[in-house]
Design an enzyme around this catalytic site. Structure first.
Site, mmCIF file in Angstrom:
data_model
loop_
_atom_site.group_PDB
_atom_site.id
_atom_site.type_symbol
_atom_site.label_atom_id
_atom_site.label_comp_id
_atom_site.label_asym_id
_atom_site.label_seq_id
_atom_site.Cartn_x
_atom_site.Cartn_y
_atom_site.Cartn_z
ATOM 1 C CG ASP A 171 6.407 -3.365 -9.974
ATOM 2 O OD1 ASP A 171 6.244 -4.573 -9.748
ATOM 3 O OD2 ASP A 171 5.748 -2.478 -9.421
ATOM 4 C CD GLU A 403 8.354 -0.373 -1.819
ATOM 5 O OE1 GLU A 403 8.422 0.878 -1.723
ATOM 6 O OE2 GLU A 403 7.720 -0.945 -2.719
HETATM 7 C C1 DGY Z 1 3.237 -0.172 -7.914
HETATM 8 O O1 DGY Z 1 2.254 0.521 -8.038
HETATM 9 O O2 DGY Z 1 4.382 0.256 -7.922
HETATM 10 C C2 DGY Z 1 3.007 -1.606 -7.729
HETATM 11 O O3 DGY Z 1 4.170 -2.308 -7.523
HETATM 12 C C3 DGY Z 1 2.244 -2.148 -8.893
HETATM 13 O O4 DGY Z 1 1.686 -3.295 -8.503
#
Ligand code: DGY
Length: 435
Positions: A171, A403
């Site tokens: 992201d 994560e």
């Molecule tokens: C988040 O909300 O951070 C997700 O990665 C978006 O898909």
């Protein structure tokens, strides 16, 4: 009980805890719905000890497929006030062919489903039963690939675009800074939820979220029409990780259709896509000077010249030639493989944009390590593959199923983001099952 056995049991518990009614959440609070590529990796984990759940995970995801073959990145099966932006922001129903059954986003994510089906088959102890399941869903995955090659390849190169950083799966990679710095997104009033669950220093910034929302508003203003998006989206990128995953999945579909039999036309079409894609990929997405694959910004017709863990992912789909493979692995070891670093940071540790704590701006991720582990092994780099595996297992043993992780070895509490994160658990189960 051995340490590895204990880790395996813990990983299974994480997956069972994150299982909902027919699908898995990536983790509590931070990600309370079904995510596309998460589901794929999760199914690989479940396949080792609970094949019915693995199958259900994929079935539920594909149940949200749109009439045009598109598979969304989030399926909102339930209500939740712990996540922003939810279904009322995304408004996927604007698209005439969106799912009438499920609320979703109008974005997609790396198309892992094809290779996940093949992994499930390899893991399965009941090959006949698993092949029967695959037969019942494989055409949906084919339709998804058909969507990509017919709707997301405006210059007919065999390379598909993504129109949003959320589609990349990585992201807030520093790669996108080049694009965002040239965008004049308005300011928006909204309430973030992620930063109530996770320290803001480990998440994207407010300004970055404004860019994310702005790109979405443009797509929504055109009812998520692909042609309009290709024409107008300020973010339009040919991403080597995304395209690698599509190519890996193409190959899996070819192999699985061969096993199933009677699908010559589909195999032929997949082979055509495959051939064209590999040739364009090597022509367009390799940077000789950097010795690595790079992203191409289709909107501004320019290369994003940075090295990230995505740069090495093409090994996974056997895209580089032998000579290029050597160059690529050398670049990886020179930049990312220093003694005091765990392999493999998500962004070039030598770059001034590198941040070892912040989401995709530097931390080590289990899914990328899993992709690199497999890619390195397929290409005969067994020792480096072992290091990639050992490093991620050490990080999880030390910190738990986080994560993402700080790549610097001197940091003691180096697990960040969501805790009891499903794909971290799922892929550790898979890695532990391998040599
Ligand atoms: C988040 O909300 O951070 C997700 O990665 C978006 O898909």
């Amino acid at each position: 009980m051995s340490l590895m056995k204990a880790l395996n049991n813990e990983a299974r518990e994480v997956l069972n805890r994150n299982w909902r009614d027919g699908f898995s959440i990536p983790c509590e609070k931070l990600y309370p719905f079904q995510w596309h590529w998460d589901s794929g990796f999760i199914a690989i984990g479940f396949a080792h000890f609970d094949m019915p759940k693995a199958e259900q995970e994929i079935k539920t995801l594909l149940d949200a497929q749109w009439g045009n073959g598109f598979i969304p990145h989030i399926v909102f099966h339930n209500e939740s006030d712990t996540y922003f932006p939810g279904p009322e922001f995304h408004c996927a129903e604007l698209h005439p062919q969106s799912s009438k059954k499920h609320k979703s986003t109008g974005l997609t994510q790396p198309p892992v489903t094809g290779f996940v089906l093949e992994e499930m088959f390899k893991i399965s102890k009941d090959k006949k039963g698993t092949l029967k399941f695959i037969k019942s869903v494989i055409d949906k995955v084919y339709d998804n690939h058909n969507y990509f090659y017919t709707k997301r390849d405006p210059q007919n190169e065999g390379l598909v675009y993504i129109y949003h950083n959320w589609e990349s799966g990585i992201d807030n990679s520093p790669l996108w800074d080049d694009i965002f710095n040239n965008m004049e997104s308005p300011s928006y009033e909204f309430e973030r939820r992620d930063t109530t669950h996770v320290d803001a220093s480990q998440r994207p910034s407010h300004r970055e979220y404004e860019h994310y929302l702005h790109i979405l508003e443009i797509a929504k203003a055109h009812n998520y029409n692909d042609d309009k998006i290709a024409e107008l989206s300020p973010f339009l990128v040919q991403d080597p990780l995304f395209n690698t995953i599509l190519l890996k999945s193409n190959q899996s579909l070819i192999d699985l259709y061969r096993l199933i039999g009677n699908n010559e036309n589909k195999i032929k079409q997949l082979e055509e896509w495959q051939e064209k894609a590999i040739s364009s990929f090597n022509k367009k997405l390799f940077d000789e000077e950097l010795g690595a694959y790079v992203h191409y910004d289709l909107r501004n017709e320019t290369t994003l010249r940075h090295v990230s863990s995505s740069s090495f992912s093409p090994l996974f789909a056997n895209i580089p030639s032998k000579e290029r493979t050597l160059v690529l692995v050398q670049t990886m070891m020179d930049k990312f493989g220093k003694e005091n670093y765990y392999l493999c940071a998500s962004f070039d540790p030598e770059s001034e944009r590198f941040n070892p704590k912040k989401y995709w701006r530097g931390p080590v991720w289990v899914n990328l390590n899993w992709i690199l582990y497999n890619g390195l092994n397929q290409n005969g780099f067994h020792d480096i593959a072992q290091r990639v595996k050992a490093d991620i297992i050490e990080l999880i043993e030390k910190n738990g199923f986080y994560e993402y992780f700080d790549p610097r070895k001197e940091i003691s509490n180096s697990g960040y983001g969501g805790y009891n994160f499903s794909w971290s658990a799922a892929l550790v189960i898979d890695l532990l099952s391998k040599e």
